[in-house]
Design an enzyme around this catalytic site. Structure first.
Site, short mmCIF file in Angstrom:
data_model
loop_
_atom_site.label_atom_id
_atom_site.label_comp_id
_atom_site.label_asym_id
_atom_site.label_seq_id
_atom_site.Cartn_x
_atom_site.Cartn_y
_atom_site.Cartn_z
N THR A 116 0.83 -1.20 0.00
CA THR A 116 0.00 0.00 0.00
C THR A 116 0.86 1.25 0.00
OG1 THR A 116 -0.10 0.31 2.40
CG2 THR A 116 -1.64 -1.30 1.45
N GLY A 137 5.08 -2.23 0.92
CA GLY A 137 4.63 -0.87 0.62
C GLY A 137 5.43 0.23 1.31
N ASP A 184 8.32 1.53 1.36
CA ASP A 184 9.57 1.53 0.62
C ASP A 184 10.25 2.90 0.54
OD1 ASP A 184 7.65 2.72 -0.91
OD2 ASP A 184 8.00 1.52 -2.70
#
Length: 132
Positions: free
Chosen positions: A18, A43, A45
């Site tokens: 996400t 997600g 990152d």
């Protein structure tokens, strides 16, 4: 349709990918994760992103691509400093244990190392005796 809390309470495997931010609540509460659940998260990152509740790390075994990278740009940025991050590559070559018990909660913090992804895919194909 189940909400995230209910879905997590029933799941054996959870995958998060996400755009969730650290300044918003995590996607679900840590107490909704039952023993034996595996969570793959990818997600978080970049700085300022977070998907998992930080308190979940205290009861999970955490695996990652590369610990230094996961601490810098992965979900593990939000983990307590004492959280042990086990490189997945060490598990693949037998130098570190993977899941030790069926009740282990495991987290894979994927921050992306393409060569490792390729090696894992080839190892799985070999294990399943699939020829390309």
């Amino acid at each position: 349709m189940a909400d995230a809390e209910e879905a997590c309470a029933r799941a054996d495997v959870i995958v998060t990918a996400t755009t969730a931010r650290a300044d918003t609540p995590p996607l679900f509460r840590a107490d909704r994760i039952r023993p034996g659940t595996h969570i793959s998260c990818m997600g978080a990152d970049a700085p300022g992103k977070r998907e998992l509740p930080p308190e979940l790390f205290a009861r999970a075994r955490v695996f990652c691509d590369l610990p230094e990278q996961a601490r810098r740009m992965g979900e593990s940025r939000n983990a307590p400093e004492e959280t042990v991050l086990t490189p997945l590559g060490e598990v693949l070559v037998g130098r570190a244990p993977g899941r030790r018990d069926a009740a282990d909660v495991t987290i894979f913090d994927s921050s992306g190392i393409g060569l490792q992804d390729l090696y894992l895919g080839l190892a799985l194909l070999e294990e399943l005796d699939i020829t390309l």
